[in-house]
Design a protein around this motif. Structure first.
Motif, PDB file in Angstrom:
ATOM      1  N   LEU A 139      36.482  62.893  62.248  1.00  0.00           N
ATOM      2  CA  LEU A 139      36.983  63.853  63.236  1.00  0.00           C
ATOM      3  C   LEU A 139      35.990  64.997  63.430  1.00  0.00           C
ATOM      4  O   LEU A 139      35.707  65.401  64.565  1.00  0.00           O
ATOM      5  N   SER A 140      35.456  65.485  62.337  1.00  0.00           N
ATOM      6  CA  SER A 140      34.543  66.618  62.419  1.00  0.00           C
ATOM      7  C   SER A 140      33.264  66.237  63.161  1.00  0.00           C
ATOM      8  O   SER A 140      32.721  67.014  63.944  1.00  0.00           O
ATOM      9  N   MET A 141      32.779  65.003  62.917  1.00  0.00           N
ATOM     10  CA  MET A 141      31.539  64.576  63.574  1.00  0.00           C
ATOM     11  C   MET A 141      31.813  63.899  64.903  1.00  0.00           C
ATOM     12  O   MET A 141      30.871  63.479  65.597  1.00  0.00           O
ATOM     13  N   ALA A 142      33.104  63.755  65.274  1.00  0.00           N
ATOM     14  CA  ALA A 142      33.502  63.043  66.501  1.00  0.00           C
ATOM     15  C   ALA A 142      32.791  61.702  66.588  1.00  0.00           C
ATOM     16  O   ALA A 142      32.274  61.325  67.639  1.00  0.00           O
ATOM     17  N   SER A 143      32.773  60.973  65.457  1.00  0.00           N
ATOM     18  CA  SER A 143      32.092  59.676  65.457  1.00  0.00           C
ATOM     19  C   SER A 143      32.898  58.674  64.640  1.00  0.00           C
ATOM     20  O   SER A 143      33.607  59.052  63.694  1.00  0.00           O
ATOM     21  N   LEU A 144      32.802  57.398  64.994  1.00  0.00           N
ATOM     22  CA  LEU A 144      33.617  56.378  64.329  1.00  0.00           C
ATOM     23  C   LEU A 144      33.173  56.180  62.877  1.00  0.00           C
ATOM     24  O   LEU A 144      33.992  55.976  62.013  1.00  0.00           O
ATOM     25  N   GLY A 145      31.892  56.289  62.617  1.00  0.00           N
ATOM     26  CA  GLY A 145      31.374  56.308  61.251  1.00  0.00           C
ATOM     27  C   GLY A 145      31.943  55.234  60.347  1.00  0.00           C
ATOM     28  O   GLY A 145      32.454  54.214  60.788  1.00  0.00           O
ATOM     29  N   SER A 146      31.868  55.482  59.031  1.00  0.00           N
ATOM     30  CA  SER A 146      32.348  54.473  58.088  1.00  0.00           C
ATOM     31  C   SER A 146      33.824  54.729  57.790  1.00  0.00           C
ATOM     32  O   SER A 146      34.238  55.844  57.523  1.00  0.00           O
ATOM     33  N   THR A 147      34.606  53.664  57.881  1.00  0.00           N
ATOM     34  CA  THR A 147      36.052  53.787  57.699  1.00  0.00           C
ATOM     35  C   THR A 147      36.606  52.471  57.208  1.00  0.00           C
ATOM     36  O   THR A 147      35.972  51.422  57.356  1.00  0.00           O
ATOM     37  N   LYS A 148      37.768  52.515  56.588  1.00  0.00           N
ATOM     38  CA  LYS A 148      38.444  51.290  56.165  1.00  0.00           C
ATOM     39  C   LYS A 148      39.891  51.392  56.635  1.00  0.00           C
ATOM     40  O   LYS A 148      40.817  51.415  55.828  1.00  0.00           O
ATOM     41  N   GLY A 149      40.065  51.538  57.928  1.00  0.00           N
ATOM     42  CA  GLY A 149      41.408  51.678  58.479  1.00  0.00           C
ATOM     43  C   GLY A 149      42.052  52.959  57.990  1.00  0.00           C
ATOM     44  O   GLY A 149      41.469  54.028  58.085  1.00  0.00           O
ATOM     45  N   ALA A 150      43.263  52.829  57.427  1.00  0.00           N
ATOM     46  CA  ALA A 150      44.006  54.011  56.990  1.00  0.00           C
ATOM     47  C   ALA A 150      43.526  54.530  55.634  1.00  0.00           C
ATOM     48  O   ALA A 150      43.887  55.635  55.228  1.00  0.00           O
ATOM     49  N   ASP A 151      42.713  53.749  54.905  1.00  0.00           N
ATOM     50  CA  ASP A 151      42.260  54.179  53.578  1.00  0.00           C
ATOM     51  C   ASP A 151      40.907  54.887  53.670  1.00  0.00           C
ATOM     52  O   ASP A 151      40.154  54.681  54.617  1.00  0.00           O
TER      53      ASP A 151
END
Ligand SMILES: Nc1ncnc2c1ncn2[C@@H]1O[C@H](COP(=O)(O)OP(=O)(O)OP(=O)(O)O)[C@@H](O)[C@H]1O
Ligand SMILES: Cc1ncsc1CCO
Ligand SMILES: [Mg+2]
Length: 278
Positions: A139-151
């Motif tokens: 959210l802070s970088m407004a970028s999709l970046g690295s994520t694992k869904g809700a975790d």
């Protein structure tokens, strides 16, 4: 990031107890527009703490209902395009009426649609934003970046600089959950140390603590920073006590709710652990 001397622990214990007792006395009505996974644990967490939850999310009901609430929680965990106008209407009305509202950017890094929706919701000035490390960074970088869904793929401490920057740009209090729950207004940073790792193995405990933050802030909207840290600590403390009775995630879920309901003054004063960082 340096942790400060622990001189304020007693102050935080009494702040947390004051907020929890006010919540029990006032029983604020909390409107929850939240994901389909979280509804049950969120409503039960609010009830156990002493608040009144209401899962009211039709845009047709917001003009009648939102003015009667003491705070609103908006969580995008299972967002679809038809829900977004209701979220914006409730957030806009809360803002207009001077009521606190809290944003949970659940899985914000999962898609461009979700990220854009969260950025639009941030424009409506949430009092508090609470996410896990990966969510706050995205959210802070407004970028999709690295994520694992809700975790989360990140430690909460990895997201502190992102949280400070988001707090400065948005004017919101930003909270990051994790092994330490950090809270910042862009200048101050405190960490709530209560909690147990097994809380991550129960779905939507993050969503539930976001709703608890809304309820704590509802009892003292002018001190949202202190109310946010207190809510995170009290929830973590209920998790610690619950863990002493639990055999795994399913029984922890039950004992967490029981322990939140039964928390007493002595336990809160002795065991709330919130420290300052700089
Ligand atoms: N390693 C840990 N040790 C202790 N407590 C933890 C740990 N990780 C998370 N928690 C606690 O678990 C709760 C949920 O936080 P988490 O960061 O898992 O939220 P989340 O990822 O948004 O969850 P969800 O999306 O399932 O609602 C918080 O109370 C947090 O303090
Ligand atoms: C599992 C899950 N998927 C979307 S929201 C949610 C609940 C935890 O955020
Ligand atoms: Mg979450």
């Amino acid at each position: 990031m340096t942790e400060q001397e622990d001189t304020n622990t007693n102050t935080w214990g009494s702040t947390s107890w004051t907020r929890l007792s006010s919540l029990r006395q006032q029983s604020p009505l909390i409107q929850c527009i939240t994901n389909l996974v979280s509804m049950d644990i969120m409503a039960n967490t609010l009830l156990a703490a002493g608040a009144s939850p209401a899962m009211v999310h039709s845009i047709l009901e917001i003009p009648d209902f939102t003015p009667h609430t003491q705070a609103v929680v908006i969580n995008v965990g299972t967002l679809t395009p038809d829900w977004l106008p209701a979220m914006k209407a409730a957030a806009g009305l809360a803002n207009q009426l001077g009521k606190p509202w809290v944003l949970d950017p659940a899985a914000v890094g999962a898609s461009g649609f979700r990220l854009k929706a969260c950025l639009e919701l941030i424009e409506l000035k949430p009092t508090v934003v609470r996410g896990n490390g990966s969510e706050i960074i995205a959210l802070s970088m407004a970028s999709l970046g690295s994520t694992k869904g809700a975790d989360s793929l990140h430690e909460s401490s990895d997201a502190v600089e992102a949280a400070k920057s988001l707090a400065k740009s948005s004017g919101s209090i930003v909270a990051i959950s994790g092994s330490v729950d950090f809270v910042t207004d862009g200048q101050r940073v405190v960490g709530a140390h209560n909690g147990v790792p097994m809380l991550q193995k129960i779905t939507a405990t993050g969503c539930a603590v976001t709703a608890l933050i809304a309820a704590f802030v509802a009892t003292d909207p002018t001190h949202a920073f202190e109310a946010t840290a207190s809510a995170l600590s009290v929830f973590g403390l209920a998790g610690e006590i619950g863990m002493g009775l639990a055999k795994g995630p399913a029984s922890l879920r039950m004992h967490l709710i029981d322990s939140l309901h039964g928390l007493d003054q002595e336990t809160v004063l002795q065991r709330v652990k919130i420290t300052s960082f700089s």
